[in-house]
Design a protein around this motif. Structure first.
Motif, PDB file in Angstrom:
ATOM      1  N   GLN A 163      -7.823   9.773  13.570  1.00  0.00           N
ATOM      2  CA  GLN A 163      -8.696   9.177  12.116  1.00  0.00           C
ATOM      3  C   GLN A 163      -6.976  11.082  12.156  1.00  0.00           C
ATOM      4  O   GLN A 163      -6.776  10.122  10.386  1.00  0.00           O
ATOM      5  N   ARG A 164      -6.807  12.273  12.507  1.00  0.00           N
ATOM      6  CA  ARG A 164      -5.778  12.402  12.562  1.00  0.00           C
ATOM      7  C   ARG A 164      -4.257  11.510  11.769  1.00  0.00           C
ATOM      8  O   ARG A 164      -3.626  12.558  10.919  1.00  0.00           O
ATOM      9  N   ALA A 165      -4.082  11.068  13.116  1.00  0.00           N
ATOM     10  CA  ALA A 165      -2.858   9.859  12.592  1.00  0.00           C
ATOM     11  C   ALA A 165      -2.705   9.385  11.880  1.00  0.00           C
ATOM     12  O   ALA A 165      -1.269   9.075  11.142  1.00  0.00           O
ATOM     13  N   LEU A 166      -3.750   8.645  10.836  1.00  0.00           N
ATOM     14  CA  LEU A 166      -3.637   8.014  10.040  1.00  0.00           C
ATOM     15  C   LEU A 166      -4.075   8.413   8.779  1.00  0.00           C
ATOM     16  O   LEU A 166      -2.882   8.115   8.010  1.00  0.00           O
ATOM     17  N   GLN A 167      -4.160   9.865   9.467  1.00  0.00           N
ATOM     18  CA  GLN A 167      -4.209  10.802   7.696  1.00  0.00           C
ATOM     19  C   GLN A 167      -3.078  11.226   7.189  1.00  0.00           C
ATOM     20  O   GLN A 167      -2.816  10.830   6.076  1.00  0.00           O
ATOM     21  N   GLU A 168      -2.111  11.500   8.224  1.00  0.00           N
ATOM     22  CA  GLU A 168      -0.667  11.478   8.438  1.00  0.00           C
ATOM     23  C   GLU A 168       0.228   9.934   7.335  1.00  0.00           C
ATOM     24  O   GLU A 168       0.779  10.737   6.959  1.00  0.00           O
ATOM     25  N   ARG A 169      -0.656   9.442   8.143  1.00  0.00           N
ATOM     26  CA  ARG A 169       0.455   8.323   7.074  1.00  0.00           C
ATOM     27  C   ARG A 169      -0.141   8.103   6.005  1.00  0.00           C
ATOM     28  O   ARG A 169      -0.297   6.537   5.582  1.00  0.00           O
ATOM     29  N   GLY A 170      -1.705   8.639   5.287  1.00  0.00           N
ATOM     30  CA  GLY A 170      -1.856   7.992   4.276  1.00  0.00           C
ATOM     31  C   GLY A 170      -3.415   7.280   4.243  1.00  0.00           C
ATOM     32  O   GLY A 170      -3.728   5.991   3.123  1.00  0.00           O
ATOM     33  N   VAL A 171      -3.844   7.164   5.701  1.00  0.00           N
ATOM     34  CA  VAL A 171      -5.345   6.316   5.479  1.00  0.00           C
ATOM     35  C   VAL A 171      -6.284   7.289   5.815  1.00  0.00           C
ATOM     36  O   VAL A 171      -6.170   7.917   6.445  1.00  0.00           O
ATOM     37  N   ASP A 172      -6.800   6.462   4.506  1.00  0.00           N
ATOM     38  CA  ASP A 172      -8.424   7.396   4.099  1.00  0.00           C
ATOM     39  C   ASP A 172      -9.430   7.160   5.967  1.00  0.00           C
ATOM     40  O   ASP A 172      -9.947   5.758   5.108  1.00  0.00           O
ATOM     41  N   LEU A 173      -9.250   7.843   6.793  1.00  0.00           N
ATOM     42  CA  LEU A 173     -10.239   7.284   7.795  1.00  0.00           C
ATOM     43  C   LEU A 173     -11.726   7.801   7.632  1.00  0.00           C
ATOM     44  O   LEU A 173     -11.383   9.174   8.530  1.00  0.00           O
ATOM     45  N   THR A 174     -12.753   7.093   8.053  1.00  0.00           N
ATOM     46  CA  THR A 174     -14.031   7.833   8.302  1.00  0.00           C
ATOM     47  C   THR A 174     -14.736   7.204   9.671  1.00  0.00           C
ATOM     48  O   THR A 174     -15.106   6.506   9.800  1.00  0.00           O
ATOM     49  N   LEU A 175     -14.740   8.703   9.894  1.00  0.00           N
ATOM     50  CA  LEU A 175     -15.375   8.707  11.512  1.00  0.00           C
ATOM     51  C   LEU A 175     -17.055   8.243  11.148  1.00  0.00           C
ATOM     52  O   LEU A 175     -17.627   8.888  10.982  1.00  0.00           O
ATOM     53  N   GLY A 207      -5.167   0.509  -7.876  1.00  0.00           N
ATOM     54  CA  GLY A 207      -5.587   1.235  -7.690  1.00  0.00           C
ATOM     55  C   GLY A 207      -7.093   1.713  -6.778  1.00  0.00           C
ATOM     56  O   GLY A 207      -7.859   2.651  -6.780  1.00  0.00           O
ATOM     57  N   LYS A 208      -7.234   1.473  -5.334  1.00  0.00           N
ATOM     58  CA  LYS A 208      -8.240   1.226  -3.986  1.00  0.00           C
ATOM     59  C   LYS A 208      -7.397   1.678  -3.447  1.00  0.00           C
ATOM     60  O   LYS A 208      -6.029   1.857  -2.306  1.00  0.00           O
ATOM     61  N   PRO A 209      -7.903   2.928  -2.467  1.00  0.00           N
ATOM     62  CA  PRO A 209      -7.109   3.969  -1.363  1.00  0.00           C
ATOM     63  C   PRO A 209      -7.481   2.723  -0.829  1.00  0.00           C
ATOM     64  O   PRO A 209      -8.706   2.075  -0.667  1.00  0.00           O
ATOM     65  N   LEU A 210      -6.398   3.010   0.471  1.00  0.00           N
ATOM     66  CA  LEU A 210      -7.094   2.558   2.119  1.00  0.00           C
ATOM     67  C   LEU A 210      -7.609   3.122   2.275  1.00  0.00           C
ATOM     68  O   LEU A 210      -7.183   4.307   3.000  1.00  0.00           O
ATOM     69  N   ALA A 211      -8.846   2.762   2.683  1.00  0.00           N
ATOM     70  CA  ALA A 211      -9.941   3.555   3.472  1.00  0.00           C
ATOM     71  C   ALA A 211     -10.663   2.913   4.884  1.00  0.00           C
ATOM     72  O   ALA A 211     -11.416   1.605   4.076  1.00  0.00           O
ATOM     73  N   LEU A 212     -10.720   3.490   5.364  1.00  0.00           N
ATOM     74  CA  LEU A 212     -11.611   2.833   6.570  1.00  0.00           C
ATOM     75  C   LEU A 212     -13.030   3.519   6.761  1.00  0.00           C
ATOM     76  O   LEU A 212     -12.637   4.987   8.166  1.00  0.00           O
ATOM     77  N   THR A 213     -13.559   2.565   7.341  1.00  0.00           N
ATOM     78  CA  THR A 213     -14.990   2.743   8.524  1.00  0.00           C
ATOM     79  C   THR A 213     -14.380   2.897  10.091  1.00  0.00           C
ATOM     80  O   THR A 213     -13.914   1.624  10.507  1.00  0.00           O
ATOM     81  N   TYR A 214     -14.477   3.733  10.734  1.00  0.00           N
ATOM     82  CA  TYR A 214     -14.532   3.914  12.287  1.00  0.00           C
ATOM     83  C   TYR A 214     -15.222   4.208  13.092  1.00  0.00           C
ATOM     84  O   TYR A 214     -16.092   5.249  13.558  1.00  0.00           O
ATOM     85  N   VAL A 215     -16.053   3.457  14.241  1.00  0.00           N
ATOM     86  CA  VAL A 215     -17.458   3.649  14.724  1.00  0.00           C
ATOM     87  C   VAL A 215     -17.247   4.297  16.026  1.00  0.00           C
ATOM     88  O   VAL A 215     -16.322   3.144  17.011  1.00  0.00           O
ATOM     89  N   TRP A 264       0.955  -1.091   0.289  1.00  0.00           N
ATOM     90  CA  TRP A 264       0.247   0.413   0.009  1.00  0.00           C
ATOM     91  C   TRP A 264       0.768   1.342  -0.046  1.00  0.00           C
ATOM     92  O   TRP A 264       0.869   2.540   0.896  1.00  0.00           O
ATOM     93  N   PRO A 265       1.663   1.823  -1.333  1.00  0.00           N
ATOM     94  CA  PRO A 265       2.477   2.265  -0.651  1.00  0.00           C
ATOM     95  C   PRO A 265       1.613   4.206  -1.150  1.00  0.00           C
ATOM     96  O   PRO A 265       0.523   3.785  -1.571  1.00  0.00           O
ATOM     97  N   ARG A 266       2.198   5.149  -1.357  1.00  0.00           N
ATOM     98  CA  ARG A 266       1.425   6.406  -1.165  1.00  0.00           C
ATOM     99  C   ARG A 266       1.072   6.736  -2.671  1.00  0.00           C
ATOM    100  O   ARG A 266       2.235   6.693  -3.237  1.00  0.00           O
ATOM    101  N   GLY A 267       0.713   7.195  -2.240  1.00  0.00           N
ATOM    102  CA  GLY A 267       0.147   7.929  -4.260  1.00  0.00           C
ATOM    103  C   GLY A 267       0.579   9.711  -4.114  1.00  0.00           C
ATOM    104  O   GLY A 267       1.445  10.165  -3.608  1.00  0.00           O
TER     105      GLY A 267
END
Length: 540
Positions: free
Chosen positions: A399-411, A375-383, A363-366
């Protein structure tokens, strides 16, 4: 009063208005009253069917009206309640092979209607727990009982198919799904129990208070039990309000409309400066963490799970959000547990190591800075659930910490009630409708944690985690009475789990309860603040 009306009345109280229909309900009798709130409307008031949620709502209420075999005081010391003594090998209550347990009940305990509590009630409740038609939270341990019989009116002997070390700390006390002895003479005529009138109106109990009324979505009322075995409580009524919003219950506490309330560390800091309240501090059996759903790729890849925990500065979250009151946890062992091993560590905060792990997992950075694979983003849902201010604030940091690592986290915010419902009722955790979830797990008095980490479809393994070595060690730890051997097995389990990271452990909190200075005898234990409600009194 319905929920919307109840909210309107609370808002009116906050701004100093009086609305028609919002008059305070007055229970039977007069005298001192204790008022507190719970974060959600209970689903059931019959402790046989109690749901274990983040606020332990139904557990708090059960302790008002029902007695466990034994309890734990604020220091964790066992206190016999329904039992005259706690079984042990030394007093003959546990056989040398660990398979026979003998319980002696107090002969002076009566139900609130005057009927004695006897062995018949214990056996009736045991059969109800084991009845497959009753949707109890868990039968763990109870399903090992192959013989149960009365030895006269006030003694019960249980025999187990095989030795199970957590038995005494589980049966009719703080187990995976805490249970209480129920009145046979009331419930025998209310079959099926799943739809019994008792579930919404448990009018007969053996605890310090007796149920009076439940206005759904608004409040539950209790009155002192005049037949309580310790004597009539000094507090004559308990008024429990349903207040999901942390800010509203803070306002009610500050205005004197609540006598005690659990407060977040950030609220505690503000209250200590503004309001003349007293405080009680309780090291808890609760472990808060982030459950990772291993059936949702890429969370089935241990490299991704390790990268996630390395991306989160858990010690900073503890220091900044909880002011250090909720120390970082590395396992599911509360710090006071005899099985707690301080040497266990999940992967430490290390952003560079996290980046390398994400890259190695493919899962490299784009160019957009986010991680992609095919072609699929590393996107996760956090409840999360809004009733916890600490959990909500932690989610934002994560959420902020994972976004800094390139992970799209939706709360995603889901109510405490919906989050913890069974799968049959479409509960979010039980049905697996999440990638990551903030979960506070209440551990038992015994360190047995198969309910959390076992391979079977067990109560709280929301991660869907299964490791054969852990499964074998769990069975080993539960089958031997020797505490040192059990502790060694649990340490081995914790090492494997720390390596596999099915849970990102966050806190083992020391809870802070703010209470009115007029409330005396308030001493919450590791599980509930109501365990010793019989000792409460109101005075200067």
């Amino acid at each position: 009063m319905n929920r919307s009306r109840g909210v309107a009345c609370l808002l009116a109280l906050v701004v100093g208005l009086t609305l028609a229909g919002c008059a305070r309900t007055v229970g039977p009798g007069s005298g001192p009253v204790v008022r507190f709130d719970v974060a959600a409307d209970p689903a059931n008031l019959n402790p046989l069917f109690a749901h274990v949620d983040a606020g332990n709502v139904e557990g708090q209420l059960a302790h008002l009206a029902f007695e466990p075999f034994f309890d734990l005081d604020a220091d964790g010391k066992p206190v016999p309640e329904l039992l005259a003594e706690i079984p042990s090998v030394e007093n003959g209550g546990i056989s040398t092979d660990g398979r026979t347990l003998t319980y002696h009940l107090r002969p002076n305990v009566r139900w609130s209607d005057g009927v004695p509590v006897t062995a018949r009630d214990v056996l009736f409740t045991l059969h109800a727990i084991l009845d497959p038609g009753n949707p109890v939270g868990s039968r763990e341990g109870y399903d090992l009982i192959d013989d149960a019989r009365a030895l006269g009116p006030y003694a019960v002997r249980l025999h187990l198919k095989s030795a199970w070390a957590p038995a005494v700390a589980t049966f009719f006390t703080y187990g995976t799904s805490p249970q209480y002895v129920l009145p046979e003479h009331v419930l025998a005529a209310q079959s099926p129990l799943a739809t019994a009138a008792f579930n919404a109106a448990p009018t007969v109990g053996d605890g310090p208070f007796r149920f009076v009324a439940w206005a759904r979505g608004d409040r539950i009322e209790y009155a002192a039990n005049p037949r309580y075995w310790r004597g009539v409580p000094r507090v004559k009524r308990v008024d429990v309000r349903v207040v999901p919003d942390p800010d509203t219950n803070m306002t009610l506490l500050q205005s004197g409309d609540l006598d005690f309330n659990l407060v977040a560390p950030s609220q505690w800091a503000a209250l200590a400066q503004e309001t003349p309240l007293a405080y009680a501090y309780a090291p808890t059996a609760l472990i808060a963490g982030v459950a990772l759903n291993l059936r949702h790729p890429p969370l089935d890849d241990v490299r991704i799970r390790r990268a996630l925990v390395q991306s989160i500065d858990r010690r900073s979250i503890s220091a900044k959000i909880t002011l250090g009151r909720y120390p970082v946890s590395e396992t599911d062992r509360p710090r006071f547990s005899w099985a707690y091993d301080r040497s266990i560590r999940e992967p430490a905060y290390d952003p560079e190591a996290a980046d390398r792990a994400f890259d190695a997992a493919g899962w490299p950075r784009g160019r957009d800075g986010m991680r992609h694979k095919a072609g699929k983003p590393l996107a996760l849902t956090y409840v999360q659930f809004p009733e916890t201010s600490t959990g909500v604030r932690a989610a934002v940091v994560i959420q902020r910490a994972l976004q800094e690592r390139g992970v799209d986290l939706t709360l995603k915010s889901i109510s405490n009630a919906q989050l913890f419902l069974p799968a049959a009722d479409h509960g979010t955790l039980a049905s697996g409708a999440f990638d990551m979830a903030y979960v506070p797990w209440t551990m038992g008095a015994d360190p047995d944690d198969r309910f959390l980490l076992g391979c079977a479809a067990v109560l709280k393994n929301y991660m869907r985690y299964c490791d054969p070595a852990v499964e074998q060690l769990e069975a080993q730890a539960a089958s031997v009475p020797d505490r040192s051997k059990r502790a060694a097995a649990y340490a081995a389990i914790d090492q494997i789990v720390a390596r596999d990271v099915p849970i990102i452990y966050l806190f083992n909190p020391t809870y802070i309860y703010a209470h009115s200075k007029r409330l005396h005898g308030f001493a919450p234990n590791a599980f509930v603040p109501t365990w010793n409600a019989y000792a409460w009194r109101i005075g200067p």
